[in-house]
Design an enzyme around this catalytic site. Structure first.
Site, PDB file in Angstrom:
ATOM      1  N   HIS A 116       0.821  -1.213   0.000  1.00  0.00           N
ATOM      2  CA  HIS A 116       0.000   0.000   0.000  1.00  0.00           C
ATOM      3  C   HIS A 116       0.848   1.254   0.000  1.00  0.00           C
ATOM      4  O   HIS A 116       1.975   1.265   0.515  1.00  0.00           O
ATOM      5  CB  HIS A 116      -0.898   0.022   1.245  1.00  0.00           C
ATOM      6  CG  HIS A 116      -2.206  -0.668   1.061  1.00  0.00           C
ATOM      7  ND1 HIS A 116      -3.415  -0.038   1.247  1.00  0.00           N
ATOM      8  CD2 HIS A 116      -2.503  -1.930   0.696  1.00  0.00           C
ATOM      9  CE1 HIS A 116      -4.399  -0.889   1.012  1.00  0.00           C
ATOM     10  NE2 HIS A 116      -3.871  -2.056   0.675  1.00  0.00           N
ATOM     11  N   GLU A 123      -6.102  -0.797  -6.378  1.00  0.00           N
ATOM     12  CA  GLU A 123      -7.127   0.101  -5.840  1.00  0.00           C
ATOM     13  C   GLU A 123      -6.706   1.540  -6.076  1.00  0.00           C
ATOM     14  O   GLU A 123      -5.523   1.885  -5.969  1.00  0.00           O
ATOM     15  CB  GLU A 123      -7.330  -0.115  -4.330  1.00  0.00           C
ATOM     16  CG  GLU A 123      -7.789  -1.501  -3.933  1.00  0.00           C
ATOM     17  CD  GLU A 123      -6.620  -2.389  -3.536  1.00  0.00           C
ATOM     18  OE1 GLU A 123      -5.509  -1.866  -3.298  1.00  0.00           O
ATOM     19  OE2 GLU A 123      -6.818  -3.607  -3.478  1.00  0.00           O
TER      20      GLU A 123
END
Length: 321
Positions: free
Chosen positions: A38, A107
């Site tokens: 992330h 994402e």
């Protein structure tokens, strides 16, 4: 028997803690480990997002047995696929063959930082397929040039290659991604115990290949504290991946999950220290045909306690039942 893994969740812990946690997970007897990749946490309450690949390199040196895996890396926007191939080859060498490369279409939360926009889901899957083809070509050795609809590679080569390239896992959520995984992947990755995903994966060529799931848990002898922690840090997960892939930042997840109640989270995430509840939460993955399940203990300050409990109580119960 389903293999049980441990998740290094980069959204909730710093790099040194993540390495300490996976060392303890190896000692506790977990069968494998995975790490999220992330650039942002889902919620500000989680508070972290170190660079996963540096953590992996440190983890490879700090451990000796436990397999390591990205869960998952997006090789299309934030990282060019040629760079991902080089990183994966290096990790396979550092870990002495213990690395698996988990890939997905990504994402918006993480990929927006390079300012390239956020393509539609069909385009993201087309990009992922092209990226996987490039990565495999580079891991096969030799010089690679590629000029496709989404990526260019000019005279690239990986100079330090492992004898055996890392297996490639592909995250799935629907029929198109299952087709991609079945044709191009060595294993399937999913976050929900849906049998139809595994059926489609098998129909497209994935029959007999490993299938890896993931389950959040919130261990604490005080169940109320476990529920409160899960609600504070993991309520975002109840939005589902069709929503979660699109939102651009933690503030959006705060807003999207503002009406989620603690009891809603407790229905989806086993909370407390009732080992039977944790075993029952794993069972749908086993019944759907998953061969591996990675547990995510919610809360960076409860990792050591969870790992102690997992070693003495949870892992023996899961393997017995």
């Amino acid at each position: 028997m389903v293999r049980i893994g441990y998740t290094m969740m980069t959204e909730q812990a710093g790099p040194r803690d993540l390495v300490d946690h996976v060392v303890r997970a190896e000692r506790a007897g977990f069968d494998f480990s995975v790490i999220s990749d992330h650039s942002f946490p889902w919620l500000e309450a989680q508070g972290h997002a170190p660079y996963a690949w540096s953590v992996l390199g440190a983890a490879a040196q700090a451990t000796s047995r436990i397999p390591l895996m990205t869960y998952v890396t997006c090789p299309t926007l934030r990282y060019h696929p040629a760079v991902v191939a080089q990183k994966a080859a290096t990790m396979q060498l550092l870990s002495q063959g213990r690395f698996r490369l988990g890939l997905g279409s990504g994402e918006n939360l993480n990929e927006h930082i390079v300012g390239a926009g956020w393509p539609s889901a069909p385009v993201r899957l087309d990009m992922l397929e092209e990226a996987v083809e490039i990565i495999r070509s580079l891991l096969d050795g030799g010089y690679v040039s590629h000029h496709g609809p989404h990526f260019d590679v000019e005279n690239a080569r990986i100079w330090d290659l492992p004898d055996d390239p890392p297996p490639i896992g592909i995250a799935v959520s629907g029929d198109r991604s299952c087709e991609l995984a079945g044709r191009h992947g060595d294993l399937l990755i999913a976050t929900e115990p849906k049998r139809e995903l595994l059926t489609a994966f098998g129909a497209y060529g994935g029959a007999g290949k490993p299938c890896v799931g993931q389950l959040p848990v919130s261990y604490d002898p005080d169940r109320a504290a476990a529920v409160a922690r899960a609600h504070d840090q993991f309520r975002w997960a109840l939005g589902g991946w069709k929503v979660n892939a699109e939102l651009p930042g933690p503030a959006s997840f705060e807003q999207a999950s503002s009406r989620t109640r603690p009891e809603d989270v407790a229905d989806a995430v086993p909370c407390g220290d009732d080992v039977d509840a944790f075993v029952e939460a794993v069972r749908p993955y086993s019944e759907a045909g998953f061969t591996e399940v990675a547990l995510v203990q919610v809360g960076s300050d409860r990792q050591e306690a969870f790992l102690d409990w997992a070693e003495t109580t949870l892992l023996p119960a899961l393997r017995e039942r």
